[in-house]
Structure formats: structure tokens, C-alpha cells
Scaffold this active site. Structure first.
Site: not given
Length: 548
Positions: A154, A309, A493
Site C-alpha cells: 500500500r 505509529d 515489513e
């Protein structure tokens, strides 16, 4: 400079990429039609934006902000107000008639038994490379003069702090064209906007990310600080804006005046609205938090600027997102990086023969070190800790951010040894170092480990001669990444570093693969520790020796 001129210059640089001449940034390109800071989609599309994001037409809230309008926003809004599509199906039909929806950035998995992880990473750079020299009209994508590598999935645009870790691997893969081009891209963003935004989208312009530009410049060439001195100083001015007007115990944007009047920094965002890319999630949290929404939105956005985050570092109760209070925290990682930036500016001034400038920034770095030692160093614990400036107290929780002072050579040798000790005791796990010691279900908490934090640890420990622990962290992380690669043919990730061979979890979106910074750090670690690159069991990694 024309496209032909840029290409000619790139050919001229070639193998001589390290020369400062080849690193001088190009002049800023022209702004897109209208000039100035581009408005984000929620400003351009107003009630249409709110309707689409609230209706949850798309599983990923980032899809609509990344969509490309087929007409000027004003005309689309006029048609929307005339048609008034109300049902989710009608709204989706309207969007797809007036926007081009984005696709994820993907690289094909590799059969691990047939393709080595090095070959897999080297083959991924091209699928992850993008060019936005001329973004589509009214798109949220920002123009950049040179090709760049995106994280993947994304994340279709270049990201600030991700890119440094990606560039580590690009250099090992011999892709010096992309390393130098990406440095020029970030210099362009500083020239054009006064800072490097979180990512190359209009909706990221109100915030930055951990300031790694100086490290990118140093990676490209240690002689390049003079060539990029203007951009380094301008980025520094962005982070320090308002420092001269502060009284002790007050703050302005990204600066905080400590009780003794010294200046340290915090994360911030210039907007106090829901994030475009997470509009529904942010508004839903605000509706249940019982807090003033603008302050909550600011703290959410400031946490996004941190890159962490989200996680317990920013939670007042250590567990709940609704208690986010990022702007009340003076973080050790940010202030370490700004110390690194001050030292880089000093070096650039020395390279230009500007003695007064060099002395000024040497004094600034020394003042920051003293303030960090006073407020962020906890001698009894043997760790650097974040500081809640609104409460005048250090936060007791240890995280991997404690290693940042080693990465920028801020710690003394005894401080570095203490950090190594607490890292080995509390953060080191079977698959690398864990982000924090608290399990909250958030992605920047236990049991997740992230590639950039492994590199910060390994690089910093090596610089202080703490090579045994550095090697152990590198070995365990490589083993973990390799194990997931053998199962899936992918690099992802984040990883579970407590139970090896598992991808990480948590977060606002599904696990992404690609993945820029994992590829970069893995490629770099394999180059540093080739003998450990193919180990298959944690027991094969050496145990860290005491004190080293």
C-alpha cells in the site's frame, strides 16, 4: 535542468557517484499548477471525501486519498452535489466514474530453494522503483525529479525515514544511481517545501518523519555535506522553528524549552484533523476517547511523524491508543538524530571553510548533548529514556530507541556499555531486538521487531566496539528474516522476534510485503556478516559476551 541534462549528468556520474560534484542537488522544479503547498484530498473534496471514507467503501482507507481524479476537484464536487449518491454502492459507482483507483506495488515471491535471498533482494529494486517527475493533475502524489524506491504494498510513494534503510541495501547491490537520485529527491523536497514530508503525498505535507537526510548524504559520500549544506541547514530550521521565543517549560511546534531553558525537540503535525489516509479510524477513535478531538488528532499525527505509529511509547496509560499524548513527550530518538544533524552541518561548514558556522553548530551539538544527559539519561537504569516534559519526569519504559545515541556517537563509552547491557537483558530475543517490552497489540510493541531498529542497534554498537552484541543481534535478525523467506519467498515489513519464523502483527492495516527497509537492512547485514547469512537455528548465533 532538462530531462536530457539530468540523464547526461547521471551518465557522467556513473562509477564516480561518490564525488561531491555528482551529488549537488538540481535546481527546484516548478510547482504544479496553482503553486504553494498543495491541499490534501480531504480539503479538495470536502463532503465527498468524508462520505467515501466514512462509508468504508474500500477496505484500505488509503485507497481513496491515493486515487487519481479524472477532472478538476471543483467539477467533481459539482457533479457529486447534483447526483447525491447516498448508498455505498452508488457512492462507489460515482468514485469509480471519476477517479482512477490505485494498485498495490508488488514484487513476485521467489522460490527460496532456487533463488538466494541476495538475488531476491537485488531483483526487487526494479519492481519497487517509481518515477513521479510529472504526477497526474490533481493527484495527491508529489513531483520528484529522480526515480526512487518505495516500500511496497500500500506504500506506493517514497517515505522519508524508510529510504535511508532502503539505501543501505541499494549501495550493497551496486545501485548507486538510485542512492544519489534519492538524495537529490529529498534535497528537492527541502528546497520546495522547507522540509522532507512524511511521504511524497500532499496529505503528508503537514508533518515530517525522523530526520535521516544527513545520514543519507553521508551514505552517498562523506564529502557531500558541503554540497548539501543549504538543505541540511534548512531542514534544521524547520525542526527548530520558534526556539528563540520560548520561556522555560513552554513549547512551540517541534521545540520544547526545558526547565533550565535549554531546547530539545518533540514530534508534531501542523494539522489537527483526522489523517486523510486513516480518516475513519481516527474519527471513530475520537468519538470514543472522551477527549477534545483536535488534540487527539494532533497526537495521532505526531505519532505518525515519529514513524512509530503506533505503540506504547506514546500512550499515557501505556496500553490504549485513546490516551495518545505524543506532543507531551521529548523522545530520545528524535533528539539523537538532531544531534547528528548538528554535527553534519558542522562538518559541511568545515568542508566549506566556514569556521564561524562550524563553531556555532559544534556549540549547538554540545548543548544538546548536555540537555540529553540531564533529562533523557537515566544513570541508575543505564538507559536513555523519553521525557514527559509536561510532568517534568522521565518515562520509565525502555524501548529500542535507547540505542539511537550510539548510532549518532552521542553517548560516552560508559553510557554505551550500560545501554548494551540493558539491551541484552531486556530487548534481545531469539529473532533480534524487540521494539518495546510491553505487549499491547500495537505494531510498534512487543513481540515485533523492525529492520530499522536492528540496524540502529548493530551500527551503534559496532561504533563503540561492542561487537559481540552487535553480531548477535545481526545474526538472530538475519536468521529470522531468512526463515520467513524460506516459508513464503517474501520479505515483509515487520517480524515477530520472540517466536522466530513468524511475520509481525498488529497495526491499522494488513501485513505488507516488498519491503524496502527490510530488503535494505538485510542486504547490508549479509555484507557485514556473510558467515551468518544462512544459519537456520537461533542456537547457531553466538551468545553476546559480557561487556562487548
Amino acid at each position: 535542468m532538462t530531462t536530457q541534462g539530468r540523464l547526461a549528468r547521471r551518465r557522467h556520474c556513473g562509477a564516480a557517484y561518490a564525488l561531491a560534484l555528482c551529488l549537488v542537488p538540481f535546481a527546484s522544479a516548478q510547482a504544479r499548477e496553482g503553486g504553494g503547498l498543495e491541499d490534501p484530498p480531504q480539503v479538495l473534496f470536502k463532503d465527498l471525501f468524508i462520505a467515501v471514507q466514512t462509508a468504508q467503501i474500500y477496505a484500505d482507507s488509503k485507497a481513496f486519498p491515493d486515487a487519481v481524479p479524472s477532472e478538476p476537484p471543483q467539477l467533481i464536487l459539482q457533479q457529486y452535489h447534483a447526483e447525491r449518491p447516498e448508498s455505498p454502492a452508488a457512492l462507489e459507482h460515482f468514485v469509480e466514474a471519476h477517479f482512477g483507483l490505485p494498485a498495490p506495488v508488488t514484487g513476485a515471491p521467489s522460490p527460496p530453494g532456487e533463488v538466494s535471498i541476495i538475488a531476491h533482494i537485488d531483483a526487487l529494486w526494479s519492481p519497487l522503483t517509481r518515477n513521479s517527475a510529472a504526477p497526474p493533475p490533481y493527484s495527491s502524489l508529489l513531483a520528484l525529479p529522480e526515480p526512487y524506491v518505495v516500500p511496497g504494498g500500500r506504500f506506493r510513494e517514497v517515505y522519508y525515514w524508510d529510504s535511508y534503510f532502503t539505501m543501505l541495501g541499494l549501495a550493497e547491490s551496486g545501485r548507486h544511481d538510485l542512492v544519489t537520485g534519492m538524495v537529490r529527491d529529498f534535497a528537492y523536497l527541502i528546497d520546495h517545501y522547507g522540509h522532507v514530508p512524511n511521504g511524497a503525498r500532499t496529505y503528508y505535507l503537514s508533518r515530517s518523519q525522523p530526520p535521516f537526510f544527513f545520514a543519507m548524504v553521508g551514505l552517498a559520500s562523506p564529502d557531500a555535506f558541503a554540497a548539501y549544506l543549504t538543505q541540511l541547514r534548512r531542514e534544521y530550521a524547520f525542526w527548530m522553528e520558534g526556539e528563540r521565543t520560548l520561556m522555560p517549560g513552554t513549547s512551540h511546534r517541534r521545540v520544547v524549552a526545558m526547565p533550565d531553558g535549554s531546547i530539545l525537540n518533540r514530534f508534531w503535525d501542523d494539522r489537527d484533523t483526522p489523517r486523510d489516509e486513516s480518516y475513519r479510524e481516527d474519527t471513530e477513535l475520537a468519538n470514543t476517547s472522551h477527549r477534545p478531538a483536535p488534540q487527539l488528532f494532533r497526537d495521532i499525527r505526531a505519532a505518525a511523524e515519529s514513524g512509530w505509529d503506533f505503540g506504547s511509547r506514546w500512550f499515557a496509560d501505556a496500553h490504549t491508543r485513546a490516551t495518545l499524548d505524543t506532543t507531551e513527550i521529548v523522545p530520545i530518538d528524535l533528539n539523537s538524530l538532531l544531534f547528528g544533524l548538528e554535527k553534519a552541518i558542522r562538518t559541511g561548514c568545515e568542508q566549506r571553510g566556514d569556521k564561524a558556522c562550524a563553531q556555532k553548530f559544534e556549540r549547538r551539538a554540545a548543548a544538546r548533548r548536555r540537555s540529553i544527559d540531564r533529562y533523557l539519561w537515566d544513570a541508575p537504569k543505564g538507559a536513555y529514556l523519553d521525557y514527559r516534559w509536561t510532568k517534568k519526569a522521565r518515562m520509565p519504559r525502555v524501548s529500542a530507541a535507547t540505542l539511537y545515541p550510539l548510532f549518532v556517537s552521542l553517548a560516552s563509552q560508559s553510557q554505551a556499555a550500560a545501554v548494551a547491557s540493558i539491551t541484552a537483558r531486556e530487548l534481545l530475543k531469539a529473532g533480534g531486538i524487540v521494539t518495546t517490552t510491553l505487549e499491547t497489540g500495537q505494531q510498534w510493541d512487543f513481540p515485533n521487531g523492525w529492520a530499522p531498529l536492528q540496524w540502529i542497534a548493530v551500527s551503534g554498537l559496532r561504533d563503540y566496539g561492542l561487537t559481540s552484541l552487535a553480531a548477535t543481534i545481526a545474526c538472530r535478525w538475519m536468521l529470522n528474516v531468512n526463515e520467513v523467506y524460506r516459508q513464503s519467498g517474501k520479505l515483509v515489513e515487520k517480524y515477530d522476534v520472540v517466536t522466530t519464523g513468524r511475520s509481525g502483527g498488529g497495526g491499522e492495516y494488513p501485513l505488507q510485503d516488498g519491503f524496502g527497509w527490510t530488503n535494505g537492512v538485510m542486504r547490508k547485514l549479509i555484507a557485514l556478516y556473510p558467515a551468518d547469512a544462512n544459519l537456520t537455528t537461533p542456537a547457531a548465533c553466538q551468545e553476546p559476551l559480557s561487556g562487548s
